[in-house]
Design an enzyme around this catalytic site. Structure first.
Site, PDB file in Angstrom:
ATOM      1  N   ALA A   1      -5.408  -4.897  -1.771  1.00 12.00           N
ATOM      2  CA  ALA A   1      -4.912  -3.513  -1.814  1.00 12.00           C
ATOM      3  C   ALA A   1      -3.428  -3.508  -1.458  1.00 12.00           C
ATOM      4  CB  ALA A   1      -5.717  -2.610  -0.889  1.00 12.00           C
TER       5      ALA A   1
ATOM      6  N   HIS B   1       3.200  -5.198   2.365  1.00  9.04           N
ATOM      7  CA  HIS B   1       2.883  -6.609   2.164  1.00  9.04           C
ATOM      8  C   HIS B   1       4.081  -7.348   1.560  1.00  9.04           C
ATOM      9  CE1 HIS B   1      -1.296  -4.853   2.032  1.00  9.04           C
ATOM     10  NE2 HIS B   1      -1.455  -5.824   2.912  1.00  9.04           N
TER      11      HIS B   1
END
Length: 282
Positions: free
Chosen positions: A32, A37
């Site tokens: 996800a 990230h």
């Protein structure tokens, strides 16, 4: 970008890279993926020859089976994001048996009490699950450097402690919280909120900013009362906890000592979605 879908493929890849003397940076994820990230991979790119991601939804760190079931999964989307970013050289997407060859269960750890604070109080065994999967990934990927976001500050502290106690020669790096334009800390769980509720949730960050303004001029009990008052006025939001803790021990404090560093931690349920955030106090 290499897509490595089992342990053997990963091991062959790592062996080739090591033979070429590559320095490896690694950031594990549960998928996800979002810009938070990618900020980990930006940090890794600057300090390593090779950057590796992993995507694995770890079953042993979920206390709630329903939460595990609802966790967003779209591996093809995640691969495309990584490829488009140009930041990652390889992504490891193991099967459960690659991480847990016999049974998907966590190992017991002693994190010197870090596991008993904050999240550990309401999620027994959670950090054993985190320690188990991260240690196994470290042993398989064999990175020189590993990167984790400070949004999960307790998890970062746990991983640093595990690495130290297991004598793993890996440098653990904390990366600043990546926030949306309105200040909301980016999280995979945010996808479960409507656009309007994501906007409403900026109050979490705004509250932490106020706490930092009040720091050292207002008593901690008074700060806690003010924070509670803020969320009592928010429809559809329920504050699970707010606390100010020593950054090193994660123990809650009721008084500021000049020689210690402190951080404010908050957890808020928004329409049934659990959002966490924190801020260093200075």
């Amino acid at each position: 970008m290499e897509v490595l879908r089992n342990k053997k493929t990963l091991q062959d890849f790592i062996e080739r890279q090591r033979e070429m003397g590559k320095k490896i940076g690694f950031a594990p994820t549960m998928g996800a993926l979002h810009n938070g990230h990618l900020s980990l991979y930006e940090a890794a790119r600057a300090e390593n020859d090779l950057v590796i991601s992993s995507i694995f939804v770890n079953p042993t760190q979920f206390n709630n089976a329903e939460d595990l079931k609802k966790y967003p999964r779209d591996t093809n989307r995640d691969i495309k994001i990584l490829e488009t970013s140009g930041l990652v050289d390889a992504v490891y997407i193991p099967e459960v048996q690659d991480i847990y060859p016999e049974k998907a269960e966590s190992q017991p750890y002693d994190f010197d009490g870090l596991e008993n604070e904050m999240e550990g109080k309401s999620r027994p065994g959670h950090f054993d699950g985190v320690g188990t999967v991260v240690e196994e990934l470290f042993r398989q990927v064999k990175p020189d450097n590993a990167y984790f976001g400070e949004k999960d500050f307790q998890q970062l502290a746990i991983i640093k402690k595990m690495t130290e106690k297991k004598h793993l020669h890996i440098n653990i790096h904390g990366v600043d919280i990546y926030r949306a334009e309105n200040g909301l800390a980016l999280s995979s769980r945010n996808q479960r909120l409507s656009e309007n509720r994501r906007e409403d949730s900026k109050v979490i960050y705004e509250t932490l900013v106020k706490v930092n303004d009040w720091f050292r001029t207002v008593s901690i009990p008074e700060i806690k009362e003010r924070v509670q008052d803020i969320f009592d006025d928010q429809a559809g939001m329920q504050m699970e906890y707010f606390m100010i803790a020593d950054e090193k021990t994660l123990k809650e404090t009721d008084f500021f000592y000049k020689d210690k560093s402190y951080r404010a931690f908050i957890v808020v349920m928004v329409d049934g979605v659990r959002l966490i955030d924190n801020m260093h106090l200075d």
